[in-house]
Design a protein around this motif. Structure first.
Motif, short mmCIF file in Angstrom:
data_model
loop_
_atom_site.label_atom_id
_atom_site.label_comp_id
_atom_site.label_asym_id
_atom_site.label_seq_id
_atom_site.Cartn_x
_atom_site.Cartn_y
_atom_site.Cartn_z
N PHE A 373 6.91 -8.28 8.52
CA PHE A 373 5.71 -8.91 9.08
C PHE A 373 4.59 -7.87 9.08
O PHE A 373 4.78 -6.74 9.55
CB PHE A 373 5.96 -9.40 10.51
N LYS A 374 3.42 -8.25 8.59
CA LYS A 374 2.32 -7.30 8.44
C LYS A 374 1.02 -7.92 8.92
O LYS A 374 0.71 -9.07 8.58
CB LYS A 374 2.18 -6.86 6.99
N ALA A 375 0.26 -7.15 9.69
CA ALA A 375 -1.07 -7.58 10.16
C ALA A 375 -2.06 -6.45 9.93
O ALA A 375 -1.80 -5.30 10.32
CB ALA A 375 -1.01 -7.95 11.64
N GLU A 376 -3.19 -6.77 9.31
CA GLU A 376 -4.26 -5.81 9.05
C GLU A 376 -5.58 -6.39 9.58
O GLU A 376 -5.89 -7.55 9.32
CB GLU A 376 -4.40 -5.52 7.56
N VAL A 377 -6.32 -5.54 10.28
CA VAL A 377 -7.59 -5.98 10.87
C VAL A 377 -8.64 -4.92 10.64
O VAL A 377 -8.38 -3.71 10.82
CB VAL A 377 -7.45 -6.26 12.38
N GLY A 378 -9.81 -5.33 10.21
CA GLY A 378 -10.96 -4.44 10.08
C GLY A 378 -12.16 -5.04 10.80
O GLY A 378 -12.44 -6.24 10.66
N TYR A 379 -12.87 -4.22 11.58
CA TYR A 379 -14.01 -4.74 12.36
C TYR A 379 -15.17 -3.77 12.25
O TYR A 379 -15.02 -2.56 12.48
CB TYR A 379 -13.62 -4.91 13.82
N ASN A 380 -16.32 -4.30 11.86
CA ASN A 380 -17.55 -3.51 11.78
C ASN A 380 -18.23 -3.53 13.14
O ASN A 380 -18.91 -4.51 13.50
CB ASN A 380 -18.48 -4.06 10.70
N LEU A 381 -18.05 -2.44 13.90
CA LEU A 381 -18.60 -2.39 15.25
C LEU A 381 -20.12 -2.35 15.20
O LEU A 381 -20.80 -3.00 16.00
CB LEU A 381 -18.05 -1.16 15.98
N ASP A 382 -20.66 -1.58 14.28
CA ASP A 382 -22.10 -1.52 14.02
C ASP A 382 -22.26 -1.00 12.60
O ASP A 382 -21.27 -0.69 11.93
CB ASP A 382 -22.81 -0.63 15.05
N PRO A 383 -23.48 -0.89 12.09
CA PRO A 383 -23.65 -0.46 10.70
C PRO A 383 -23.07 0.93 10.41
O PRO A 383 -22.82 1.26 9.25
CB PRO A 383 -25.17 -0.47 10.50
N GLU A 384 -22.84 1.75 11.43
CA GLU A 384 -22.35 3.11 11.22
C GLU A 384 -20.89 3.30 11.62
O GLU A 384 -20.35 4.39 11.41
CB GLU A 384 -23.21 4.10 12.02
N THR A 385 -20.24 2.28 12.16
CA THR A 385 -18.89 2.46 12.69
C THR A 385 -18.00 1.29 12.29
O THR A 385 -18.38 0.13 12.43
CB THR A 385 -18.91 2.55 14.23
N ARG A 386 -16.81 1.65 11.78
CA ARG A 386 -15.82 0.63 11.39
C ARG A 386 -14.46 1.01 11.97
O ARG A 386 -14.05 2.17 11.94
CB ARG A 386 -15.72 0.50 9.88
N LEU A 387 -13.77 0.00 12.50
CA LEU A 387 -12.43 0.17 13.05
C LEU A 387 -11.42 -0.55 12.17
O LEU A 387 -11.67 -1.68 11.71
CB LEU A 387 -12.36 -0.39 14.48
N ASN A 388 -10.27 0.10 11.89
CA ASN A 388 -9.22 -0.50 11.08
C ASN A 388 -7.88 -0.34 11.79
O ASN A 388 -7.63 0.68 12.44
CB ASN A 388 -9.13 0.20 9.71
N GLY A 389 -7.05 -1.33 11.66
CA GLY A 389 -5.72 -1.26 12.23
C GLY A 389 -4.70 -1.98 11.37
O GLY A 389 -5.00 -3.05 10.80
N THR A 390 -3.52 -1.39 11.24
CA THR A 390 -2.42 -1.99 10.48
C THR A 390 -1.14 -1.87 11.29
O THR A 390 -0.82 -0.79 11.81
CB THR A 390 -2.22 -1.28 9.13
N VAL A 391 -0.40 -2.98 11.40
CA VAL A 391 0.89 -2.99 12.09
C VAL A 391 1.90 -3.69 11.18
O VAL A 391 1.63 -4.80 10.69
CB VAL A 391 0.80 -3.72 13.44
N VAL A 392 3.02 -3.03 10.95
CA VAL A 392 4.08 -3.59 10.11
C VAL A 392 5.40 -3.50 10.86
O VAL A 392 5.76 -2.43 11.36
CB VAL A 392 4.20 -2.84 8.76
N TYR A 393 6.11 -4.61 10.94
CA TYR A 393 7.44 -4.63 11.54
C TYR A 393 8.43 -5.11 10.49
O TYR A 393 8.19 -6.11 9.80
CB TYR A 393 7.50 -5.55 12.75
N GLY A 394 9.55 -4.39 10.37
CA GLY A 394 10.58 -4.77 9.42
C GLY A 394 11.93 -4.91 10.08
O GLY A 394 12.29 -4.13 10.97
N LEU A 395 12.69 -5.90 9.66
CA LEU A 395 14.05 -6.11 10.12
C LEU A 395 14.96 -6.10 8.90
O LEU A 395 14.84 -6.96 8.03
CB LEU A 395 14.17 -7.45 10.86
N GLN A 396 15.86 -5.11 8.83
CA GLN A 396 16.74 -4.94 7.67
C GLN A 396 18.18 -5.23 8.09
O GLN A 396 18.66 -4.69 9.09
CB GLN A 396 16.61 -3.52 7.13
#
Length: 833
Positions: A373-396
């Protein structure tokens, strides 16, 4: 003049002016027909469907080393094709429907079957609304042309070796025959001055023992005669040709746009079949080395679903993937050999040599499943700042049935109760986590800053298990005394006497890192970057439980010098490590390196010849740089160099209550440097030259079986150079060629001895060289037709090594030497449709 006559003249004209070629290509790559000019979308007529290229060619020699990855391992002729066809609605039609059909390396012949490296893709859709595709990929691997072995593909003994067994001795070699210890037979067939045994082995000497059992061939023929020799040597010619694998993969997928959302799904199925090279020993003795072909039969299914959300400020992507891997050889692969075991009939000599059927069971990766399971998020806080996040969960998950620990009838008769107590499957479960959080911002006009955090975690929920294996071919149970008792052994006495076992213990880890990077622009031509990274790794069930790394870096980039762009980078890293925890080694896998019988090994005593260090403490420094530029309008160049060195800080080794100097790698470095130059003589003629030097140096120490250290230093150098040119003879006729050369050699030196009778071998020094010449010409007969004619020569020479000690030791590959001289000729035609 007719069109056919023009085609003949164009083809003939290429043969007199094939001089020099364009860019270098590594030996063994697919023959390149892409040099034939192809129509681009911009040059094609409005109603064009694209381009099609067809070619015929021939390969002069059969060589798995040359054709290992390119699908051309065998001599002979073949047909090659590629195409890029498409159709889309006109821009002013009011619709956006499109179709695309492409094919690459769709080849027939050369011994690789149909399309050994083919890729075919069909796409369709309404741009901006929906898209769908279907793809077929083929991947072919040829391991060897002539694999020497005593075994057939089904694991049974080859007929030539049955002749040896049945033709020598009245009821089989040594069966029921008594020998005194002084005259006990050896384990090699003495033919001439060399020692021979199955699989193509050839060593100069070998040991004689009275209790070790060896696979077929580990004996001296009684009263050898020329007829016996001929039978034996004929059996060595048993071959299993064309060891290799073929993978075929089909993929279908589609996506649909719905406002700010896009939904998609992809399904793929891959089948892999064939055989790989494998080898084994009997009773842990190299004298019983046997090579055999391992069957491969896999299926892999992947199912992926995605959803993406996209606005000016927020972007998000969610996905789920299920992987199902199936091994159709789940029961393993058993092969038949033959053991000869010395059985003591009394307190002293004589010995009786009894024979036992020996079946070794090998298995490849078992069937398993994985959910991601994978979730990726990117958010432009303002023209000079960007936040990125990635979360991956695996079950083997993995719970396939284990293959039998052994099928050796002698071992089963003596230790069957232990084998029957082994677990029947792994019941494996692993949770994996990956998290990355990052922020990019520009707090000042010329300053960019990035801060990130990364977590990589593996949480294993698989239980440890004790597994009893083949305890050797001794007539009485061989036991090893442990203090304290191994986990899971069920032993209550001290010291604990149990047959040899392996305790399988899963490893978990948590790896975290924090990175801070700052990039400052000093002026429009120069900027400087600073970086800091902290990494913390923690492992369970490992010799090194904890490591911490601090890394600093600085990089300067400038274009201040006219016609030059350059950068230089320096990195310094310090890694500390926790004190080695040898409890894993002494209590759980000690039996893998025990050299004496019925010894007592305490938890704090290391009783192995070599000590593995996992991520040992070390200091690393690396510097690299590159400059690109030009002299005038005709000469351009680039220069690249990189040097990296590690100094390891291993603790002293503790062996049999003796402290010795640190073992393992204590220093290594690598160096890479070289120029790349391009010179344009005039508008029609261009030359290209490159050279790269690569060195890898490694120095290490280890403990021998006498408890003393010996040192080994290896230096591996690679020189690679290429020279090429292109000549636009006329507006329609172009010639090109290149020469490529690579030389690699390993220097090996040693101080001290590997063992009591193994002082090393100068034959460990090796070298290899590759030559390649490529010549080709293209002729543009018309706007819609072009012709290609090419020749390629590839040559490989390499030396291999074999360790020959005073009493034991050898290396067996089962292959012939990977040397070749291959010529390839190709003629192609490209049509714009």
């Amino acid at each position: 003049m007719t069109r056919l006559q023009n085609l003949k003249i164009a083809a003939l004209s290429t043969t007199c002016l094939l001089l020099l070629a364009g860019s270098a290509q590594a030996a063994g790559d697919s023959f390149d027909i892409s040099a034939a000019p192809a129509a681009s979308d911009s040059s094609a007529p409005a109603d064009s469907w694209g381009v099609v290229t067809v070619a015929i060619g021939g390969v002069s020699d059969t060589s798995a080393a040359f054709g290992r990855y390119n699908g051309m391992p065998d001599s002979g002729a073949g047909f090659l094709s590629s195409w890029n066809l498409g159709k889309r609605d006109a821009w002013d039609s009011g619709t956006t429907r499109y179709y695309s059909f492409t094919g690459d390396n769709v080849n027939v012949g050369f011994g690789g079957g149909f399309g050994p490296e083919a890729t075919i893709t069909l796409k369709a859709g309404d741009q901006g609304t929906w898209d769908a595709f279907a793809t077929y990929d083929a991947m072919t691997y040829r391991a060897t042309d002539h694999f020497t072995t005593a075994l057939e593909r089904d694991g049974t003994l080859a007929p030539g070796f049955f002749n040896v067994l049945n033709g020598l001795g009245t009821s089989g070699p040594f069966i029921g025959t008594s020998f005194t210890s002084a005259t006990a037979p050896g384990y090699f067939a003495n033919i001439g001055s060399a020692k021979h045994y199955p699989g193509g082995l050839n060593v100069q000497s070998g040991g004689v023992g009275s209790t070790a059992g060896h696979v077929l061939g580990g004996f001296t023929y009684p009263n050898p005669s020329p007829s016996n020799y001929s039978i034996y040597l004929a059996s060595l010619n048993e071959l299993v040709d064309k060891i290799g694998t073929r993978r075929d993969k089909g993929t279908i997928g589609a996506k649909y746009d719905l406002g700010d959302w896009t939904f998609g799904a992809v399904v793929s199925h891959e089948h892999k079949s064939g055989s790989l090279e494998q080898s084994m020993t009997t009773a842990g003795s190299n004298a019983g080395m046997m090579t055999f072909p391992m069957p491969v039969d896999y299926d892999t299914d992947l199912y992926t679903a995605t959803a993406a959300y996209d606005t000016d400020e927020l972007q998000a992507h969610l996905s789920y993937q299920f992987s199902n891997f199936i091994d159709h050889n789940a029961g393993g692969f058993a092969f038949e050999g033959w053991n000869f075991t010395a059985v003591r009939t009394g307190a002293a000599s004589p010995f009786t040599y009894a024979s036992y059927e020996s079946s070794g069971i090998y298995s490849l990766p078992p069937s398993n499943q994985a959910h991601t399971f994978k979730a990726e998020v990117g958010y432009n806080l303002d023209p000079e700042t960007r936040l990125n996040g990635t979360v991956v969960y695996g079950l083997q998950l993995q719970n396939s049935a284990f293959v039998a620990a052994t099928q050796n009838q002698f071992a089963l008769a003596n230790f069957g109760s232990y084998f029957n107590s082994n677990p029947t499957s792994l019941n494996g479960l692993v949770n994996t986590w990956f998290v990355n959080l990052a922020a990019n911002t520009r707090p000042l006009q010329n300053l960019d800053v990035k801060l990130s955090y990364t977590l990589d975690a593996r949480d294993t929920q698989t239980d440890p298990m004790a597994i009893y294996g083949d305890p050797t071919d001794a007539i009485t149970p061989t036991t090893i005394n442990f203090t304290p008792a191994p986990v899971g052994s069920g032993c209550t006495t001290t010291p604990c006497a149990v047959p040899w076992q392996r305790l399988a213990v899963p490893e978990s880890w948590t790896k975290q890192s924090v990175v801070l990077e700052a990039d400052y622009r000093i002026d429009p031509t120069t900027r400087v970057s600073f970086g800091y990274r902290f990494r913390d790794d923690h492992r369970t069930n490992a010799i090194t439980h904890q490591t911490e790394t601090n890394e600093e870096s600085v990089k300067v980039y400038t274009s201040a010098i006219p016609d030059v762009v350059a950068w230089v980078d320096y990195v310094h890293s310090d890694r500390s490590a926790s004190a080695p925890d040898f409890s894993m080694w002494t209590k759980q896998i000690m039996s893998d390196c025990i050299s004496q019988t019925n010894a007592i090994f305490n938890a704090g005593t290391l009783g192995c010849q070599e000590v593995p260090f996992y991520e040992a403490a070390r200091t690393e420094d690396a510097v690299s740089g590159m400059a690109t530029g030009s002299f005038g309008q005709n000469l351009s160049y680039s220069l690249f160099a990189k040097y990296s060195a590690d100094e390891y800080h291993n603790p002293p080794a503790f062996y049999n209550s003796i402290t010795s100097p640190a073992v393992g790698i204590y220093r290594n470095y690598s160096l890479q440097a070289g120029p790349d130059v391009n010179y344009r003589l005039d508008k029609d003629t261009e030359f290209h030259f490159f050279y790269t030097f690569l060195r890898d140096y490694r120095a290490m120490r280890a403990l021998n079986n006498l408890g003393t250290t010996y040192g080994v230093i290896s230096t591996y150098d690679i020189h690679t150079a290429g020279l090429g040119a292109t000549w636009q003879c006329t507006d329609k006729l172009k010639f090109a060629a290149d020469y490529y050369y690579s030389y690699g050699g390993e220097g090996f030196s040693q101080n001290g001895s590997w063992g009591s009778q193994a002082a090393g071998d100068p034959l460990l020094n090796t070298h290899s060289s590759i030559h390649q010449v490529k010549l080709h010409a293209t002729y543009e007969y018309s706007e819609a037709t072009s012709i290609y004619l090419g020749y390629q020569f590839d040559s490989l020479f390499t030396t291999d090594w074999a360790l020959v000690g005073a009493s034991t030791g050898q290396v067996v590959t089962g292959d012939v030497a990977p040397m070749y001289n291959v010529s390839t000729v190709m003629a192609g035609l490209t049509l714009k449709l």
